[in-house]
Scaffold this active site. Structure first.
Site, mmCIF file in Angstrom:
data_model
loop_
_atom_site.group_PDB
_atom_site.id
_atom_site.type_symbol
_atom_site.label_atom_id
_atom_site.label_comp_id
_atom_site.label_asym_id
_atom_site.label_seq_id
_atom_site.Cartn_x
_atom_site.Cartn_y
_atom_site.Cartn_z
ATOM 1 N N GLU A 42 59.217 -86.615 -9.436
ATOM 2 C CA GLU A 42 60.311 -85.533 -9.920
ATOM 3 C C GLU A 42 61.204 -85.970 -10.977
ATOM 4 O O GLU A 42 61.510 -85.218 -11.665
ATOM 5 C CB GLU A 42 61.030 -84.959 -8.375
ATOM 6 N N LYS A 75 56.944 -89.289 0.248
ATOM 7 C CA LYS A 75 58.059 -88.599 -0.362
ATOM 8 C C LYS A 75 58.907 -89.166 -1.283
ATOM 9 O O LYS A 75 59.434 -88.960 -2.384
ATOM 10 C CB LYS A 75 59.147 -88.232 0.962
#
Length: 304
Positions: free
Chosen positions: A181, A174
């Site tokens: 991102e 993550k």
């Protein structure tokens, strides 16, 4: 009822709602009991005023899922929760924690024969309707126990969730996800800034964003969101140029240094967020003064 959820912010609260929609009843605890009570009234879940109440309400072996800010809030809650639990219970940290903290927490709980898993959750405020992307680390036994909850929280029972490996691997994946991102967001922002500033073309950014959504190699959910808000406001004059950063971007940059793996895009995207927060202001002032010193160039003072 074996599952308890601690922390009912934007993500945690919507996860509780999604589980209710899937017919899964759980126990809830939040710093503000009013929030727990309101969500319980809405979903049919059980609101618990304290951690002790939540643990007592669950059938052993229990699963207690934490959705708390990384750092002090999580550490304090784990310290309070540990003596309430029994061997065979499972603690899941589903917030944006640092994977090295997961490894430490797992070792701490293992001494009491309590299992531990770490779950990186992506989906934001859209997860309630669309489902969450969940990457989790832990033992095979923990993965088996969590499977029905992953199937309920994910977009479909067979997509959007993955047992990534041992403890720490979920939050590590993550962390890298969020670093990517950052880089994607920065690239879109820079590209649209170039088009917004181009004189003579009168480019319609909302139409360009909509165009790129269909068949383009840069199509993505971030582009979908951009097309939507640009359709309502292309100038963005009411938006302050301040972008916060969360821990994952910093941890990704540190990991790149530790491994000696070049990650310039993700790292520079993080630096740009620092700049947007005013942390580049003093350096810019230094540049202006040095330029004045060697070249006699004028500088702007105050609001002039």
């Amino acid at each position: 009822m074996e599952f308890g959820l601690v922390g009912l912010g934007r993500m945690g609260g919507n996860m509780a709602r999604r589980l209710a929609r899937k017919g899964i009843r759980i126990a809830l605890n939040n710093r503000s009991h009013e929030v727990s009570s309101a969500i319980a009234a809405e979903t049919g879940h059980l609101a618990c005023a304290t951690l002790a109440d939540l643990v007592a309400a669950l059938q052993a072996p229990r699963i207690v899922w934490l959705m708390l800010p990384a750092g002090e809030a999580t550490e304090t809650t784990l310290t309070a929760l540990q003596p309430l639990l029994s061997p065979g219970d499972l603690v899941v940290d589903g917030a944006n924690a640092y994977y090295k903290d997961d490894q430490r927490h797992a070792g701490m709980l293992a001494a009491q024969q309590i299992d531990y898993a770490d779950a990186g959750v992506s989906g934001g405020v859209w997860g309630l309707e669309n489902g969450y992307c969940i990457m989790f680390g832990g033992s095979d036994a923990a993965a088996a126990r969590l499977k029905p909850y992953m199937e309920a929280l994910a977009p479909t029972p067979t997509t959007g969730w993955l047992h990534t490996g041992p403890v720490g691997s979920g939050h590590f994946v993550k962390m890298v996800h969020n670093g990517i991102e950052y880089g994607m967001m920065q690239a879109f922002a820079e590209g649209f800034a170039l088009m917004q500033n181009k004189a003579g073309f009168d480019l319609q950014l909302d139409e360009i964003a909509e165009l790129w959504r269909h068949g383009s190699v840069v199509r993505s959910w971030l582009l979908d969101l951009s097309a939507e808000f640009l359709a309502h406001d292309q100038a963005l004059e009411a938006v302050q140029p301040f972008v916060a950063d969360s821990g994952e971007g910093r941890w990704t940059a540190l990991e790149a240094v530790e491994q000696g793996i070049p990650a310039p895009v993700m790292t520079l995207a993080l630096m740009m967020r620092f700049a947007s927060q005013g942390k580049n202001d003093y350096a810019a002032k230094m540049l202006a003064k040095m330029r004045q010193g060697f070249g006699g160039h004028a500088i702007k003072e105050g609001g002039k």
